[in-house]
Scaffold this motif. Sequence first.
Motif, PDB file in Angstrom:
ATOM      1  N   THR A 117       0.853  -1.184   0.000  1.00 14.67           N
ATOM      2  CA  THR A 117       0.000   0.000   0.000  1.00 14.67           C
ATOM      3  C   THR A 117       0.889   1.234   0.000  1.00 14.67           C
ATOM      4  OG1 THR A 117      -1.947   1.039   1.010  1.00 14.67           O
ATOM      5  CG2 THR A 117      -0.248   0.255   2.517  1.00 14.67           C
ATOM      6  N   THR A 118       0.281   2.382  -0.168  1.00 14.85           N
ATOM      7  CA  THR A 118       0.995   3.652  -0.147  1.00 14.85           C
ATOM      8  C   THR A 118       0.421   4.495   0.972  1.00 14.85           C
ATOM      9  OG1 THR A 118       1.285   3.523  -2.545  1.00 14.85           O
ATOM     10  CG2 THR A 118       1.647   5.670  -1.531  1.00 14.85           C
ATOM     11  N   THR A 119       1.296   5.121   1.753  1.00 15.04           N
ATOM     12  CA  THR A 119       0.835   5.965   2.859  1.00 15.04           C
ATOM     13  C   THR A 119       0.424   7.324   2.325  1.00 15.04           C
ATOM     14  OG1 THR A 119       3.012   6.885   3.337  1.00 15.04           O
ATOM     15  CG2 THR A 119       2.428   4.810   4.452  1.00 15.04           C
ATOM     16  N   ASN A 120      -0.184   8.124   3.191  1.00 10.90           N
ATOM     17  CA  ASN A 120      -0.604   9.474   2.807  1.00 10.90           C
ATOM     18  C   ASN A 120       0.576  10.370   2.461  1.00 10.90           C
ATOM     19  OD1 ASN A 120      -3.216   8.664   3.292  1.00 10.90           O
ATOM     20  ND2 ASN A 120      -3.282   9.508   5.351  1.00 10.90           N
ATOM     21  N   THR A 121       1.763  10.017   2.944  1.00  7.65           N
ATOM     22  CA  THR A 121       2.954  10.813   2.641  1.00  7.65           C
ATOM     23  C   THR A 121       3.642  10.349   1.364  1.00  7.65           C
ATOM     24  OG1 THR A 121       4.328   9.376   4.021  1.00  7.65           O
ATOM     25  CG2 THR A 121       3.379  11.349   5.070  1.00  7.65           C
ATOM     26  N   GLY A 122       3.086   9.307   0.713  1.00 10.82           N
ATOM     27  CA  GLY A 122       3.648   8.821  -0.540  1.00 10.82           C
ATOM     28  C   GLY A 122       4.620   7.674  -0.389  1.00 10.82           C
TER      29      GLY A 122
END
Length: 178
Positions: A117-122
Motif C-alpha cells: 500500500t501507499t501511505t498518505n505521505t507517498g
Amino acid sequence: IKEGFNIEPVELVKEHIIVLRAKDHQPAASKPLTTGQATITSMLKSNKAQAEAKLLANKLYEQINQGNSPVGLAKDNNSQWINKGLVGRTETSKVPASILQKAFTLPKDNATVYATTTTNTGDSVVLAINRIEEGSASEITAEQRAQAAQQAGRTTYTSLIEYLKKQADIVRNYELLN
C-alpha cells in the motif's frame, strides 16, 4: 472576498466560532518559470522517487510471496522491516491510518498475508498480517457504538439511493442549469 466583507460565522466546536475577513485579494495569475522552477523540480523528483518506491515495494512483495525472507529482502534493499506487533483498528499512533485501512481489508487467513500500500505521505510499504485477534464487544464504548450505528445508517441510506438511481429513468438537463 474582493469587497472585504466578513464571511458568515463558522462554528468549529461548541462555543468556538470564527469569522474571517479578507485583508487583501490578489487575483489568480501565472508565475514566471524562475519563481516556480525549484518547486516544480522538487515535485518531479518526489514523484519519481515515489514511483520507484512503489515499484520496489511490488518487487519485494512478489519475492516474499515466492518464499524469500522479508527481513533479508528489506536489508538487501536498504529498507526496514518493522514489527509493530498487535495493533487495533484505530491505533494511528503506532501505524499510519492508510496502512491500518489496508490491513483491516485483507482476508482473514491462518497463514501470514502480505500486501502493499501507499501511505498518505507517498511512502510505499509491504505489510504482513501474521495473526488476527477478535475484539470483545464489551470493550466498545457507548460513543463507538453510536458512531458504528450512524455509519451503518449512512451506508444503508447511500446504498438505497444508489439502488433507486439505478432503477429509475433519470434525465438530467444540464444545459438548463446554466
